[in-house]
Scaffold this active site. Structure first.
Site, mmCIF file in Angstrom:
data_model
loop_
_atom_site.group_PDB
_atom_site.id
_atom_site.type_symbol
_atom_site.label_atom_id
_atom_site.label_comp_id
_atom_site.label_asym_id
_atom_site.label_seq_id
_atom_site.Cartn_x
_atom_site.Cartn_y
_atom_site.Cartn_z
ATOM 1 N N ASP A 1 -5.873 -12.335 4.861
ATOM 2 C CA ASP A 1 -4.569 -12.463 4.768
ATOM 3 C C ASP A 1 -3.730 -12.702 6.203
ATOM 4 O OD1 ASP A 1 -4.992 -9.603 5.677
ATOM 5 O OD2 ASP A 1 -4.067 -9.066 3.322
ATOM 6 N N ASN B 1 0.111 2.002 -2.495
ATOM 7 C CA ASN B 1 0.688 1.221 -4.019
ATOM 8 C C ASN B 1 -0.605 1.032 -4.989
ATOM 9 O OD1 ASN B 1 0.110 -0.911 -3.146
ATOM 10 N ND2 ASN B 1 1.965 -1.817 -3.221
HETATM 11 C C1 F6R Z 1 -5.211 -5.991 5.444
HETATM 12 C C2 F6R Z 1 -4.867 -5.795 3.734
HETATM 13 C C3 F6R Z 1 -4.163 -4.208 3.815
HETATM 14 C C4 F6R Z 1 -4.723 -2.885 4.064
HETATM 15 C C5 F6R Z 1 -3.506 -2.134 2.570
HETATM 16 C C6 F6R Z 1 -3.734 -0.790 4.174
HETATM 17 O O1 F6R Z 1 -5.769 -7.277 5.679
HETATM 18 O O2 F6R Z 1 -5.120 -6.484 3.078
HETATM 19 O O3 F6R Z 1 -4.432 -4.321 1.681
HETATM 20 O O4 F6R Z 1 -6.052 -3.506 4.066
HETATM 21 O O5 F6R Z 1 -2.408 -2.710 3.078
HETATM 22 O O6 F6R Z 1 -3.435 -0.627 5.729
HETATM 23 P P1 F6R Z 1 -3.883 -0.163 6.462
HETATM 24 O O7 F6R Z 1 -5.170 0.270 6.822
HETATM 25 O O8 F6R Z 1 -3.288 0.057 7.462
HETATM 26 O O9 F6R Z 1 -3.608 1.580 5.683
#
Ligand code: F6R
Length: 250
Positions: A69, A138
């Site tokens: 993303d 979530n």
């Molecule tokens: C990032 C993504 C998100 C993260 C998720 C967890 O490319 O697609 O789904 O993997 O928000 O983020 P962190 O690792 O910062 O807790």
């Protein structure tokens, strides 16, 4: 079918385990198509991959990557853009060819077309061999927030209030967090041959438990991974703390 769960003692061990899997998969298939995530969780894994490249000659020269993303409105030189994150935390420290790295273009004037082209680029190389995922508090995977259809493709998405709050820690203020992103869809993500999802810390424990042991529902996007034939959650003890213990561990 169910997801496999590997519980590690610490974030450091989790990162090393993940990097070992990525590295051995690259050694078996040097032209691996690798799906990558950003955020706090995979940073240790990327550090370890850089070390393996420097000290053990792990070769990225034929690897092709697709990131999950990108925020809409952040240019590649914005420190919080995911392109910038990948360049700084992995790509420029290993021998990957930049033209083999793909991150959706958050500055595109025609986001819809950009999303179609992203899907086409994945199709052109066949399929993602190994997909690295994080998980939102979530239960989101990529930026597929709760209620995202399981067959969704790469598209423009709106971030949930919870994700905006969670990600505010990377910005000067919550107002600077983009409200929209381009994200691979649930369908795109789950078509990968093999998936490893990394989760660290107590803040992920509930989402992890629901995803591994709960009902498969779009309310908890990562729960769809229970249907995947080869998906492993690599957790530290805190992220695993709400699992009932009846999971398949190895
Ligand atoms: C990032 C993504 C998100 C993260 C998720 C967890 O490319 O697609 O789904 O993997 O928000 O983020 P962190 O690792 O910062 O807790």
């Amino acid at each position: 079918m169910s997801v496999k769960v590997l519980i590690t003692k610490s974030y450091d061990e989790l990162s090393k385990k993940a990097a070992e899997i990525v590295a051995s998969t690259i050694r078996n298939k040097p032209n691996l198509v690798l799906g990558l995530a950003t955020g706090g969780t995979p940073m240790g894994c990327y550090r370890e991959l850089i070390r393996m490249h420097r000290e053990e000659g792990l070769d990225f020269s034929e690897v092709v990557t697709f990131n999950l993303d990108e925020y809409i409105g952040l240019s590649p030189d914005h420190p919080q853009s995911y392109r910038y994150f990948m360049d700084e935390n992995l790509f420029r420290h290993v021998n990957i060819r930049m033209e083999n790295t793909h991150v959706p273009d958050g500055m595109s004037k025609d986001p819809r077309k950009t999303c179609e082209e992203y899907e086409d680029a994945i199709r052109k190389v066949g399929r993602i061999d190994l997909q690295l995922l994080g998980i939102g508090s979530n239960g989101h995977i990529a930026f597929n927030e709760p209620s995202s259809p399981f067959d969704s493709r790469t598209r423009v998405v709106s971030l949930s209030e919870r994700t905006i709050k969670d990600n505010a820690r990377f910005f000067k203020s919550i107002d600077e967090v983009p409200r929209q992103a381009l994200s691979m869809g649930m369908g795109t993500t789950t078509e990968a041959r093999k998936i490893i999802l990394l989760a660290s810390g107590a803040g992920k424990a509930e989402a992890v438990a629901k995803s591994v042991e709960g009902k498969i529902t779009t309310d908890v996007p990562a729960s769809v991974l229970q249907k995947h034939p080869d998906c492993t959650f690599i957790l530290d003890e805190e992220a695993a703390s709400k699992l009932s213990g009846k999971v398949t561990k190895f």
